[in-house]
Design a protein around this motif. Structure first.
Motif, mmCIF file in Angstrom:
data_model
loop_
_atom_site.group_PDB
_atom_site.id
_atom_site.type_symbol
_atom_site.label_atom_id
_atom_site.label_comp_id
_atom_site.label_asym_id
_atom_site.label_seq_id
_atom_site.Cartn_x
_atom_site.Cartn_y
_atom_site.Cartn_z
ATOM 1 N N TRP A 18 0.835 -1.212 0.000
ATOM 2 C CA TRP A 18 0.000 0.000 0.000
ATOM 3 C C TRP A 18 0.866 1.258 0.000
ATOM 4 O O TRP A 18 0.604 2.200 -0.747
ATOM 5 C CB TRP A 18 -0.928 -0.001 1.211
ATOM 6 N N LEU A 19 1.918 1.284 0.810
ATOM 7 C CA LEU A 19 2.777 2.463 0.894
ATOM 8 C C LEU A 19 3.495 2.749 -0.424
ATOM 9 O O LEU A 19 3.814 3.898 -0.715
ATOM 10 C CB LEU A 19 3.818 2.284 2.007
ATOM 11 N N THR A 20 3.747 1.702 -1.211
ATOM 12 C CA THR A 20 4.472 1.882 -2.465
ATOM 13 C C THR A 20 3.547 1.891 -3.684
ATOM 14 O O THR A 20 4.038 1.912 -4.825
ATOM 15 C CB THR A 20 5.534 0.775 -2.645
ATOM 16 N N ALA A 21 2.245 1.879 -3.468
ATOM 17 C CA ALA A 21 1.294 1.956 -4.573
ATOM 18 C C ALA A 21 1.372 3.332 -5.230
ATOM 19 O O ALA A 21 1.771 4.314 -4.599
ATOM 20 C CB ALA A 21 -0.125 1.692 -4.074
ATOM 21 N N PRO A 22 1.016 3.431 -6.519
ATOM 22 C CA PRO A 22 1.146 4.708 -7.238
ATOM 23 C C PRO A 22 0.493 5.885 -6.524
ATOM 24 O O PRO A 22 1.085 6.982 -6.470
ATOM 25 C CB PRO A 22 0.456 4.413 -8.573
ATOM 26 N N GLU A 23 -0.696 5.693 -5.970
ATOM 27 C CA GLU A 23 -1.412 6.801 -5.342
ATOM 28 C C GLU A 23 -0.659 7.343 -4.135
ATOM 29 O O GLU A 23 -0.594 8.568 -3.934
ATOM 30 C CB GLU A 23 -2.813 6.349 -4.915
#
Length: 441
Positions: free
Chosen positions: A342-347
């Motif tokens: 989640w922390l490295t997701a695009p958003e």
């Protein structure tokens, strides 16, 4: 290859491919460092699952509100961040914990200069994140994904930020020296060739405003130039080849040209003297990755607002960037994998760039408005999103080796010996080679 600054006879050595690191012996003797002292948590006192995150420096997750957002989305999870100030302290301790099989956080950050060593020697101690829920290879820049990929295809870390390079320059000093000030024209001065950057420095020196230099440091020039090559310190077979590397030879010679031509302010980066020089306006250019923009602003101060601007680097290169990895024996491995993804997701990467200036390693984030439309008021509203996006897309897939960081830092010290201590280029080179030999055994 021949160079006036290089020894004619060179030797190469195969990397020992064993677990060594500067400072590791001291770290083993000193015990566990505070940043990673506790075992990964299991359950917080309120019944929630506590996921621990071990970092070095300031990644910005907490400061940008990402932890709070994740905890709102996952009310049964609480995040605890443990930070060691410097990677020089953090990384030896991480190796110590991996060896001991204890003291690890649920998520551990790994700096790009160390990722190859971890992927080569410690891969079995980390979770393969390539097929984690929400993780898509195509979201990342190819070269970033490749850096954390083992020979057998395991991905031991998810890329957080990158450090695509530009050149930050003082418009007022350029104008006084008779150089163009428009960022596109400045970019044209040195397009496609770091030697042209030094040429521009020599032109600047002819009419330099009193008390100023063209660049902050010859080591900074070296770092920018060498980072634009695919092969630098190791070749594809894992051989340590820095003494025969075109990238190193060319970049070293350019740094010597700058040092001996008195184009540099002779500063060591990230020291009080370097910081003060920003405030004083002592130099006109600095090779600057995206994450350095905020640093320059903080040191140059409000009085220098809109005197700085951002131009393209001569050739695309990368300086910096990290990864989030999950140890196999993390106490909350499943939740840690979810959080890392989640922390490295695009958003989230786009939000981090907008709020903290950390440029995404996710190419899927480039089209998001937080990145694509980004400008920076301090730098004359420079279109920093577009500038660094183009730079990131052009970064070569670099061949990394387990001791890249040691080699790079030691060569930089050799450059400083020439620049600051008056040693000859040959003496600086020989000193660096001797130090690298001693460090790598």
């Amino acid at each position: 290859m021949h160079s006036q600054y290089r020894r004619t006879t060179r030797t190469t050595r195969r990397s020992a491919r064993r677990l060594t690191s500067l400072g590791i012996a001291a770290a083993l003797g000193a015990g566990l460092l505070s940043g990673c002292a506790g075992d990964g948590g299991s359950t917080a006192g309120n019944g929630k699952t506590e996921v621990t995150v071990g970092l070095f420096g300031t990644f910005g997750f907490k400061e940008a509100g990402l932890y709070d957002e994740y905890e709102r989305l996952h009310p049964d999870v609480v995040i605890k961040e443990n930070v060691t100030a410097q990677n020089a302290d953090y990384y030896p301790a991480l190796l110590n914990h991996l060896t001991a099989g204890a003291g690890l956080q649920d998520i551990q950050a790994v700096e790009v200069g160390n990722i190859k060593e971890v992927a080569t020697l410690q891969a079995d101690k980390f979770v393969d994140l390539s097929d984690a829920a929400g993780v898509k290879k195509e979201n990342w820049l190819d070269w970033k994904w490749e850096q954390a990929t083992t020979e057998d295809g395991k991905v031991i870390g998810l890329g957080t930020d990158t450090g695509p390079m530009a050149v930050c320059y003082r418009k007022d000093l350029f104008e006084k020296a008779g150089l163009p000030t428009d960022r596109e024209k400045v970019s044209d001065l040195w397009a496609d060739d770091w030697a042209k950057y030094v040429d521009a420095g020599e032109t600047y020196a002819e009419n330099a405003p009193s008390g100023t230099s063209f660049m902050d440091s010859a080591a900074g020039l070296y770092n920018g130039a060498v980072s634009s090559y695919a092969e630098r310190y190791y070749d594809e077979s894992g051989e340590l080849v820095y003494q025969d590397s075109e990238a190193v030879e060319t970049s070293w010679d350019l740094s010597m040209r700058a040092a001996e031509g008195k184009l540099s302010a002779k500063l060591q980066q990230f020291t009080p003297a370097w910081d003060q020089a920003y405030a004083n306006g002592d130099f006109a250019t600095v090779v600057c990755p995206a994450w350095m923009l905020g640093y320059i602003e903080s040191k140059a101060g409000k009085k220098n607002a809109d005197t700085w601007d951002v131009a393209d680097a001569p050739r695309p290169g990368n300086w910096g960037g990290s990864f989030l990895a999950v140890p196999e024996n993390a106490k909350n491995r499943e939740e840690a994998v979810k959080l890392a993804a989640w922390l490295t997701a695009p958003e989230q990467q786009a939000k981090l760039f907008q709020k903290r200036g950390s440029f995404p390693s996710s190419q899927a984030a480039f089209a998001l408005p937080e990145v694509e439309e980004a400008t920076h008021a301090y730098y004359g509203d420079a279109p920093t999103g577009k500038i660094f996006t183009e730079a990131a897309k052009g970064v070569p897939v670099q061949i990394l080796g387990p001791k890249d960081q040691i080699v790079a830092e030691t060569l930089a010290e050799g450059i400083r010996q020439v620049e600051q201590q008056g040693k000859s280029p040959e003496e600086g080179w020989d000193s660096a080679v001797k130090s690298i030999d001693n460090a790598l055994g």
